[in-house]
Design a protein around this motif. Structure first.
Motif, PDB file in Angstrom:
ATOM      1  N   MET A 119       6.548  14.786 -21.032  1.00 31.36           N
ATOM      2  CA  MET A 119       7.355  13.846 -21.796  1.00 31.36           C
ATOM      3  C   MET A 119       7.258  12.449 -21.197  1.00 31.36           C
ATOM      4  N   ILE A 120       7.291  11.456 -22.046  1.00 28.92           N
ATOM      5  CA  ILE A 120       7.414  10.075 -21.601  1.00 28.92           C
ATOM      6  C   ILE A 120       8.898   9.749 -21.585  1.00 28.92           C
ATOM      7  N   VAL A 121       9.433   9.528 -20.381  1.00 28.71           N
ATOM      8  CA  VAL A 121      10.872   9.358 -20.197  1.00 28.71           C
ATOM      9  C   VAL A 121      11.134   8.070 -19.426  1.00 28.71           C
ATOM     10  N   PRO A 122      12.372   7.569 -19.443  1.00 28.96           N
ATOM     11  CA  PRO A 122      12.665   6.338 -18.701  1.00 28.96           C
ATOM     12  C   PRO A 122      12.361   6.481 -17.210  1.00 28.96           C
ATOM     13  N   ALA A 123      11.825   5.442 -16.630  1.00 31.15           N
ATOM     14  CA  ALA A 123      11.569   5.404 -15.186  1.00 31.15           C
ATOM     15  C   ALA A 123      12.856   5.013 -14.482  1.00 31.15           C
ATOM     16  N   VAL A 124      13.395   5.925 -13.692  1.00 28.66           N
ATOM     17  CA  VAL A 124      14.622   5.669 -12.952  1.00 28.66           C
ATOM     18  C   VAL A 124      14.345   5.905 -11.472  1.00 28.66           C
ATOM     19  N   ALA A 125      15.198   5.329 -10.639  1.00 25.44           N
ATOM     20  CA  ALA A 125      15.105   5.603  -9.204  1.00 25.44           C
ATOM     21  C   ALA A 125      15.926   6.869  -8.922  1.00 25.44           C
ATOM     22  N   ARG A 126      15.314   7.908  -8.385  1.00 26.97           N
ATOM     23  CA  ARG A 126      13.923   8.033  -7.992  1.00 26.97           C
ATOM     24  C   ARG A 126      13.053   8.542  -9.149  1.00 26.97           C
ATOM     25  N   LEU A 127      11.732   8.260  -9.037  1.00 19.26           N
ATOM     26  CA  LEU A 127      10.784   8.750 -10.021  1.00 19.26           C
ATOM     27  C   LEU A 127      10.564  10.256  -9.856  1.00 19.26           C
ATOM     28  N   ASP A 128       9.989  10.870 -10.901  1.00 23.43           N
ATOM     29  CA  ASP A 128       9.736  12.312 -10.907  1.00 23.43           C
ATOM     30  C   ASP A 128       8.452  12.653 -10.158  1.00 23.43           C
ATOM     31  N   HIS A 129       8.448  12.425  -8.860  1.00 22.73           N
ATOM     32  CA  HIS A 129       7.302  12.800  -8.028  1.00 22.73           C
ATOM     33  C   HIS A 129       7.268  14.319  -7.837  1.00 22.73           C
ATOM     34  N   ASN A 130       6.208  14.788  -7.221  1.00 22.54           N
ATOM     35  CA  ASN A 130       6.046  16.211  -6.932  1.00 22.54           C
ATOM     36  C   ASN A 130       6.813  16.552  -5.650  1.00 22.54           C
ATOM     37  N   ASP A 131       8.107  16.327  -5.676  1.00 18.05           N
ATOM     38  CA  ASP A 131       8.934  16.320  -4.469  1.00 18.05           C
ATOM     39  C   ASP A 131      10.387  16.420  -4.905  1.00 18.05           C
ATOM     40  N   THR A 132      11.146  17.287  -4.284  1.00 14.64           N
ATOM     41  CA  THR A 132      12.534  17.495  -4.699  1.00 14.64           C
ATOM     42  C   THR A 132      13.550  17.141  -3.619  1.00 14.64           C
ATOM     43  N   ALA A 133      13.135  16.476  -2.549  1.00 15.11           N
ATOM     44  CA  ALA A 133      14.042  16.131  -1.463  1.00 15.11           C
ATOM     45  C   ALA A 133      14.712  14.780  -1.714  1.00 15.11           C
ATOM     46  N   LEU A 134      15.983  14.670  -1.378  1.00 20.66           N
ATOM     47  CA  LEU A 134      16.700  13.388  -1.360  1.00 20.66           C
ATOM     48  C   LEU A 134      16.518  12.612  -2.662  1.00 20.66           C
ATOM     49  N   LEU A 135      16.970  13.207  -3.748  1.00 18.15           N
ATOM     50  CA  LEU A 135      16.723  12.645  -5.068  1.00 18.15           C
ATOM     51  C   LEU A 135      17.527  11.384  -5.361  1.00 18.15           C
ATOM     52  N   ASP A 136      18.471  11.034  -4.490  1.00 20.42           N
ATOM     53  CA  ASP A 136      19.270   9.831  -4.714  1.00 20.42           C
ATOM     54  C   ASP A 136      18.728   8.629  -3.953  1.00 20.42           C
ATOM     55  N   ARG A 137      17.495   8.707  -3.459  1.00 16.81           N
ATOM     56  CA  ARG A 137      16.919   7.633  -2.675  1.00 16.81           C
ATOM     57  C   ARG A 137      16.073   6.692  -3.544  1.00 16.81           C
ATOM     58  N   VAL A 138      15.620   5.599  -2.946  1.00 16.86           N
ATOM     59  CA  VAL A 138      14.903   4.544  -3.662  1.00 16.86           C
ATOM     60  C   VAL A 138      13.467   4.473  -3.170  1.00 16.86           C
ATOM     61  N   GLY A 139      12.534   4.343  -4.106  1.00 20.25           N
ATOM     62  CA  GLY A 139      11.133   4.141  -3.789  1.00 20.25           C
ATOM     63  C   GLY A 139      10.660   2.782  -4.266  1.00 20.25           C
ATOM     64  N   MET A 140       9.349   2.553  -4.160  1.00 15.01           N
ATOM     65  CA  MET A 140       8.784   1.249  -4.515  1.00 15.01           C
ATOM     66  C   MET A 140       8.287   1.165  -5.954  1.00 15.01           C
ATOM     67  N   GLY A 141       8.177   2.295  -6.636  1.00 13.23           N
ATOM     68  CA  GLY A 141       7.535   2.317  -7.937  1.00 13.23           C
ATOM     69  C   GLY A 141       8.206   1.448  -8.980  1.00 13.23           C
ATOM     70  N   LEU A 142       9.517   1.538  -9.078  1.00  9.06           N
ATOM     71  CA  LEU A 142      10.224   0.784 -10.110  1.00  9.06           C
ATOM     72  C   LEU A 142      10.170  -0.712  -9.835  1.00  9.06           C
ATOM     73  N   SER A 143      10.321  -1.130  -8.585  1.00  2.86           N
ATOM     74  CA  SER A 143      10.270  -2.560  -8.281  1.00  2.86           C
ATOM     75  C   SER A 143       8.857  -3.105  -8.496  1.00  2.86           C
ATOM     76  N   PHE A 144       7.838  -2.307  -8.202  1.00  2.00           N
ATOM     77  CA  PHE A 144       6.475  -2.723  -8.507  1.00  2.00           C
ATOM     78  C   PHE A 144       6.310  -2.962 -10.008  1.00  2.00           C
ATOM     79  N   ALA A 145       6.760  -2.005 -10.801  1.00  2.00           N
ATOM     80  CA  ALA A 145       6.586  -2.106 -12.250  1.00  2.00           C
ATOM     81  C   ALA A 145       7.341  -3.298 -12.823  1.00  2.00           C
ATOM     82  N   LYS A 146       8.529  -3.570 -12.316  1.00  2.00           N
ATOM     83  CA  LYS A 146       9.287  -4.732 -12.798  1.00  2.00           C
ATOM     84  C   LYS A 146       8.552  -6.030 -12.476  1.00  2.00           C
ATOM     85  N   ALA A 147       7.994  -6.134 -11.268  1.00  2.00           N
ATOM     86  CA  ALA A 147       7.258  -7.345 -10.897  1.00  2.00           C
ATOM     87  C   ALA A 147       6.023  -7.512 -11.771  1.00  2.00           C
ATOM     88  N   TYR A 148       5.315  -6.413 -12.009  1.00  4.83           N
ATOM     89  CA  TYR A 148       4.118  -6.463 -12.856  1.00  4.83           C
ATOM     90  C   TYR A 148       4.489  -6.873 -14.275  1.00  4.83           C
TER      91      TYR A 148
END
Length: 322
Positions: A119-148
């Motif tokens: 599914m194409i779904v909204p990009a939220v922090a955190r993104l749906d990576h292949n990883d289930t640890a610490l789901l309330d944390r922040v990554g760089m993906g969303l800030s990169f996309a906003k700058a782009y």
């Protein structure tokens, strides 16, 4: 085709409740971007997978004011597609989420995973990576996309992020080499995302990894593995044959064995001299989580996303030498 994603917030969790389809910066040393003004063993333990995939637990702070529907673009538009891969600093372990800074953007989407797979779904922090640890944390993906997106004005295209990273992953543990499980998952998901719209355009790979290969690989072995992976990604992901590939550096505060860290760091930093259309986003001045020197904190992750965007043009300019 227009895809619509119905979504709601319940107890701090983003729920996708239905999908319907209907017709109708200056470069520094070669390949290393300048850091913008803004802005103890090796690696970390890999997360334990959760059956059924990941659900983005946004936490109480994620009670964002979002519309009921998010419309994907028509085929005449398409998405600018980015594939995000590596280990936990690409996933995002930055504490903590800030509703004012980490809010979703109406033109930035992600390729879902788990219950939202395909599914194409909204990009939220955190993104749906292949990883289930610490789901309330922040990554760089969303800030990169906003700058782009903002840099693409006045005619920006919607963005589709393909998150594929996993904490604790490495080449030495046979996870990111061509044919390994995480590499093959990333290729599969990248191609599936690209196939959603004939107007899609693959733009770049974002990569942050290496902590778990410190002390396991020497400089030459890591360089060889990294270069082989970049070449295989470009050969096998649709539209990515000469796509920019942006790499990142370790947290400055992280202090494993100095010689072992330097061996992998120097291999990463020298990638633009070995591989065309690559660049390295610098981590100088970025901070780590309190008590967790291996992982960038949330402010650093937001800044690093912007630095990865600055490094995009550096990678594009890193053309092959005759």
């Amino acid at each position: 085709m227009i895809m619509r994603v119905a979504k709601l917030w319940s107890a701090g969790v983003l729920l996708v409740v239905g999908v319907a389809a209907c017709d109708a910066a200056s470069p520094g040393p070669m390949g290393v971007a300048e850091a913008g003004a803004s802005g103890s063993g090796a690696g970390e333990e890999a997360p334990t997978p959760v059956a059924g995939g990941s659900v983005v637990d946004a936490g109480a702070a994620h009670d964002a004011d979002l519309d009921a529907d998010v419309a994907a673009p028509s085929p005449s538009s398409g998405y600018d597609v980015f594939l995000l891969a590596g280990q936990s600093n690409m996933v995002g372990r930055g504490a903590s989420f800030d509703a004012a800074l980490d809010t979703p953007h109406p033109a930035i989407f992600q390729w879902g995973r788990g219950e939202r797979d395909g599914m194409i779904v909204p990009a939220v922090a955190r993104l749906d990576h292949n990883d289930t640890a610490l789901l309330d944390r922040v990554g760089m993906g969303l800030s990169f996309a906003k700058a782009y997106y903002e840099a693409s004005q006045p005619t920006p295209r919607p963005i589709l992020l393909v998150p594929t990273a996993r904490g604790g992953s490495s080449f030495s543990a046979h996870q990111w080499n061509p044919g390994d499980p995480l590499f093959e998952d990333a290729v599969l998901r990248g191609n599936a995302a690209m196939a959603t719209d004939p107007g899609n355009r693959f733009v770049a790979f974002l990569w942050h990894q290496g902590e778990n290969d410190v002390g396991q690989y020497d400089n030459a072995t890591y360089s060889q593995a990294l270069d082989a992976m970049i070449g295989a990604f470009r050969a096998r992901v649709a539209g990515a044959s000469s796509a920019p590939f942006i790499l990142g550096q370790f947290c400055p505060d992280w202090s494993p064995d100095p010689a072992a860290k330097a061996s992998i760091s120097s291999a990463i930093d020298a990638t633009p001299q070995r591989v065309p259309f690559t660049s390295v986003a610098p981590s100088a001045g970025l901070t780590s989580n309190a008590g967790d020197a291996v992982h960038f904190d949330a402010p650093a992750q937001r800044t690093y996303g912007a630095r990865y965007w600055q490094a995009l043009d550096v990678a594009r300019a890193n053309v092959p030498h005759p």
